[in-house]
Scaffold this motif. Structure first.
Motif, PDB file in Angstrom:
ATOM      1  N   PRO A 136      96.205  50.116  38.882  1.00 40.99           N
ATOM      2  CA  PRO A 136      96.914  50.524  37.653  1.00 40.99           C
ATOM      3  C   PRO A 136      98.382  50.860  37.928  1.00 40.99           C
ATOM      4  CG  PRO A 136      94.771  51.574  37.756  1.00 40.99           C
ATOM      5  CD  PRO A 136      94.956  50.892  39.074  1.00 40.99           C
ATOM      6  N   GLY A 137      99.248  50.302  37.103  1.00 39.46           N
ATOM      7  CA  GLY A 137     100.671  50.561  37.219  1.00 39.46           C
ATOM      8  C   GLY A 137     101.344  49.872  38.389  1.00 39.46           C
ATOM      9  N   SER A 138     100.630  48.983  39.115  1.00 41.06           N
ATOM     10  CA  SER A 138     101.176  48.339  40.307  1.00 41.06           C
ATOM     11  C   SER A 138     101.272  46.842  40.120  1.00 41.06           C
ATOM     12  CB  SER A 138     100.296  48.646  41.532  1.00 41.06           C
ATOM     13  OG  SER A 138     100.715  47.896  42.653  1.00 41.06           O
ATOM     14  N   HIS A 168      99.211  39.932  31.025  1.00 42.29           N
ATOM     15  CA  HIS A 168      98.934  40.648  29.773  1.00 42.29           C
ATOM     16  C   HIS A 168      98.514  42.076  30.095  1.00 42.29           C
ATOM     17  CE1 HIS A 168      98.843  36.904  27.316  1.00 42.29           C
ATOM     18  NE2 HIS A 168      98.347  36.368  28.412  1.00 42.29           N
ATOM     19  N   THR A 169      98.801  42.978  29.179  1.00 43.20           N
ATOM     20  CA  THR A 169      98.339  44.357  29.288  1.00 43.20           C
ATOM     21  C   THR A 169      97.731  44.782  27.962  1.00 43.20           C
ATOM     22  OG1 THR A 169     100.404  45.365  28.512  1.00 43.20           O
ATOM     23  CG2 THR A 169     100.262  44.853  30.867  1.00 43.20           C
ATOM     24  N   SER A 170      97.081  45.931  27.967  1.00 44.78           N
ATOM     25  CA  SER A 170      96.646  46.543  26.718  1.00 44.78           C
ATOM     26  C   SER A 170      97.817  47.341  26.148  1.00 44.78           C
ATOM     27  CB  SER A 170      95.435  47.442  26.975  1.00 44.78           C
ATOM     28  OG  SER A 170      95.818  48.539  27.790  1.00 44.78           O
ATOM     29  N   ASN A 171      97.552  48.068  25.076  1.00 44.88           N
ATOM     30  CA  ASN A 171      98.625  48.874  24.492  1.00 44.88           C
ATOM     31  C   ASN A 171      98.793  50.228  25.175  1.00 44.88           C
ATOM     32  OD1 ASN A 171      96.257  50.013  23.606  1.00 44.88           O
ATOM     33  ND2 ASN A 171      96.944  50.311  21.492  1.00 44.88           N
ATOM     34  N   THR A 172      97.994  50.476  26.221  1.00 39.23           N
ATOM     35  CA  THR A 172      98.146  51.700  27.001  1.00 39.23           C
ATOM     36  C   THR A 172      99.352  51.573  27.916  1.00 39.23           C
ATOM     37  OG1 THR A 172      95.758  52.060  26.958  1.00 39.23           O
ATOM     38  CG2 THR A 172      97.026  53.262  28.618  1.00 39.23           C
ATOM     39  N   GLN A 173     100.223  52.550  27.912  1.00 31.59           N
ATOM     40  CA  GLN A 173     101.433  52.498  28.712  1.00 31.59           C
ATOM     41  C   GLN A 173     101.104  52.705  30.186  1.00 31.59           C
ATOM     42  OE1 GLN A 173     104.447  51.711  27.629  1.00 31.59           O
ATOM     43  NE2 GLN A 173     105.300  51.820  29.695  1.00 31.59           N
ATOM     44  N   GLU A 174     101.414  51.719  31.028  1.00 29.98           N
ATOM     45  CA  GLU A 174     101.185  51.805  32.463  1.00 29.98           C
ATOM     46  C   GLU A 174     102.496  51.894  33.247  1.00 29.98           C
ATOM     47  OE1 GLU A 174      98.368  49.098  34.210  1.00 29.98           O
ATOM     48  OE2 GLU A 174      97.546  48.581  32.252  1.00 29.98           O
ATOM     49  N   GLY A 175     103.579  52.074  32.519  1.00 28.96           N
ATOM     50  CA  GLY A 175     104.888  52.035  33.155  1.00 28.96           C
ATOM     51  C   GLY A 175     105.094  53.125  34.194  1.00 28.96           C
ATOM     52  N   SER A 176     106.010  52.855  35.118  1.00 28.99           N
ATOM     53  CA  SER A 176     106.400  53.798  36.165  1.00 28.99           C
ATOM     54  C   SER A 176     107.901  53.681  36.349  1.00 28.99           C
ATOM     55  CB  SER A 176     105.645  53.488  37.464  1.00 28.99           C
ATOM     56  OG  SER A 176     105.973  52.185  37.922  1.00 28.99           O
ATOM     57  N   SER A 177     108.425  54.357  37.378  1.00 29.19           N
ATOM     58  CA  SER A 177     109.859  54.258  37.638  1.00 29.19           C
ATOM     59  C   SER A 177     110.251  52.830  37.996  1.00 29.19           C
ATOM     60  CB  SER A 177     110.252  55.216  38.772  1.00 29.19           C
ATOM     61  OG  SER A 177     109.499  54.915  39.949  1.00 29.19           O
ATOM     62  N   TRP A 183     106.250  45.388  29.588  1.00 32.95           N
ATOM     63  CA  TRP A 183     106.904  44.090  29.688  1.00 32.95           C
ATOM     64  C   TRP A 183     107.316  43.819  31.140  1.00 32.95           C
ATOM     65  CZ3 TRP A 183     106.750  40.514  26.045  1.00 32.95           C
ATOM     66  CH2 TRP A 183     106.521  40.912  24.728  1.00 32.95           C
ATOM     67  N   GLU A 184     107.956  44.783  31.759  1.00 31.62           N
ATOM     68  CA  GLU A 184     108.339  44.602  33.167  1.00 31.62           C
ATOM     69  C   GLU A 184     107.112  44.490  34.069  1.00 31.62           C
ATOM     70  OE1 GLU A 184     111.940  46.701  31.380  1.00 31.62           O
ATOM     71  OE2 GLU A 184     109.758  46.875  31.233  1.00 31.62           O
ATOM     72  N   LEU A 185     106.106  45.313  33.774  1.00 31.29           N
ATOM     73  CA  LEU A 185     104.909  45.308  34.617  1.00 31.29           C
ATOM     74  C   LEU A 185     104.167  43.982  34.531  1.00 31.29           C
ATOM     75  CD1 LEU A 185     102.976  46.834  36.476  1.00 31.29           C
ATOM     76  CD2 LEU A 185     101.823  47.734  34.421  1.00 31.29           C
ATOM     77  N   GLY A 212     105.508  37.242  31.315  1.00 31.64           N
ATOM     78  CA  GLY A 212     104.788  38.455  30.955  1.00 31.64           C
ATOM     79  C   GLY A 212     104.790  38.668  29.453  1.00 31.64           C
ATOM     80  N   TYR A 213     103.642  38.992  28.897  1.00 30.79           N
ATOM     81  CA  TYR A 213     103.509  39.188  27.454  1.00 30.79           C
ATOM     82  C   TYR A 213     103.241  40.639  27.073  1.00 30.79           C
ATOM     83  CZ  TYR A 213     103.300  34.122  26.782  1.00 30.79           C
ATOM     84  OH  TYR A 213     103.605  32.781  26.737  1.00 30.79           O
ATOM     85  N   ALA A 214     103.065  41.527  28.057  1.00 31.55           N
ATOM     86  CA  ALA A 214     102.711  42.921  27.758  1.00 31.55           C
ATOM     87  C   ALA A 214     101.477  42.948  26.852  1.00 31.55           C
ATOM     88  CB  ALA A 214     103.896  43.655  27.157  1.00 31.55           C
ATOM     89  N   ASP A 215     101.551  43.674  25.719  1.00 34.66           N
ATOM     90  CA  ASP A 215     100.393  43.759  24.819  1.00 34.66           C
ATOM     91  C   ASP A 215     100.592  42.951  23.542  1.00 34.66           C
ATOM     92  OD1 ASP A 215     102.415  45.301  23.780  1.00 34.66           O
ATOM     93  OD2 ASP A 215     101.103  46.926  23.123  1.00 34.66           O
TER      94      ASP A 215
END
Length: 246
Positions: A136-138, A168-177, A183-185, A212-215
Motif C-alpha cells: 500500500p502506498g508504494s 488503477h486505484t480505488s477512491n481511497t487516498q494512498e498518497g505519500s510524500s 494519480w502519481e501513485l 495511470g488512471y487513479a480512480d
C-alpha cells in the motif's frame, strides 16, 4: 286372409347403399393413415436434427462442413439451414492470445488465483490486483512478483502486438510524500511494471506504454471494501498495433 299390401307396410324398409360397418372401417383406415403420416413427419425431423448434430460434432473436431444458406423461410424443418460461423483473422489472433494467457494461468497457481482475462474486438486485458505487485502506498515491486509478468511477455514475443500497462486505484487516498495523489501513485506503478517488462524481455519501448488512471475508471462503485479491492488493480492491455486507444 290378411291383405298382402297391409302386411308389407308393417315391415321395416330395406337398407340402401353400403353396410354400416363399411363407414366405421373407412374412418379407421383414415385415422391410421393420418397416424402414419404424422410418424413419418416426426422421423424426418429427427433425421435432420441428427444431421445438424453430426455437423456440430465434426466442427468441434476441426472438420469443416459446408451447408447451404437458407434463402427463404419455410414451415418444413428441412428448409432451415445455418451458415458456418467463420472467425476473422484478427479475432483468431486475439482468441489465440487469450488461450495462451490462460495456459500460463493454469501453469502458475499464483497467477491463476488472482488474475482475470477479458477480450474484445481490439485485444485482451489481463487484470491483476495491485497487492500482488506493490505494498500500500508504494511503487516498488515486491520480491518475486516479476514472475507474474511472464505471460504478457511471452504473448508480446510471439505476436506482433503492443501493450499498455495501466495503473488503477480505488477512491481511497494512498498518497505519500513521494506520491501526493493517486494519480502519481498509479502512474509510478505502471511505469515500474513497464520497466520490469523491458528488463526481462528486451522488447522495444515503441511497443510499450504506461499510464495511470487513479480512480477514474472503476470496475465497480467504490461503496464497499471488496469493490475497492477489485478496483485497485494493474491491467495489461495487449492490442493490435493499429489500435491507438489506451
Amino acid at each position: 286372409m290378411a291383405d298382402p299390401q297391409k302386411r308389407g307396410d308393417s315391415e321395416p324398409p330395406a337398407e340402401e347403399g353400403l353396410p354400416l360397418w363399411m363407414a366405421t372401417f373407412a374412418d379407421l383406415v383414415t385415422l391410421l393413415l393420418c397416424f402414419f403420416v404424422l410418424l413419418l413427419s416426426f422421423a424426418q425431423q429427427d433425421a435432420n436434427k441428427f444431421k445438424t448434430l453430426a455437423g456440430s460434432v465434426k466442427n468441434a473436431f476441426g472438420i469443416q462442413v459446408k451447408r447451404k444458406t437458407a434463402i427463404y423461410a419455410a414451415f418444413s424443418p428441412t428448409k432451415f439451414e445455418r451458415s458456418d460461423v467463420k472467425l476473422k483473422k484478427d479475432d483468431q489472433i486475439i482468441l489465440g492470445m487469450v488461450l495462451e494467457v490462460k495456459s500460463y494461468m493454469l501453469d502458475d497457481p499464483a497467477l491463476q488465483k488472482v488474475a482475470t482475462v477479458t477480450s474484445d474486438s481490439k485485444g485482451l486485458v489481463l487484470r491483476i490486483p495491485v497487492n500482488s505487485f506493490f505494498a500500500p502506498g508504494s511503487a516498488v515491486m515486491k520480491p518475486g512478483s516479476e514472475q507474474l509478468l511472464n505471460g504478457p511477455i511471452d504473448v508480446l514475443k510471439k505476436h506482433t502486438v503492443n501493450m499498455v500497462v495501466r495503473g488503477h486505484t480505488s477512491n481511497t487516498q494512498e498518497g505519500s510524500s513521494a506520491y501526493p495523489t493517486n494519480w502519481e501513485l498509479s502512474s509510478a506503478r505502471a511505469a515500474a511494471l513497464l520497466r520490469a517488462i523491458m528488463n526481462k524481455s528486451g522488447l522495444s519501448s515503441t511497443r510499450l506504454k504506461a499510464v495511470g488512471y487513479a480512480d477514474s475508471r472503476p470496475l465497480l462503485p467504490n461503496t464497499s471494501e471488496p469493490n475497492r479491492a477489485l478496483n485497485n488493480r494493474m491491467e495489461f492491455y495487449i492490442h493490435r498495433p493499429e489500435d491507438k486507444s489506451w
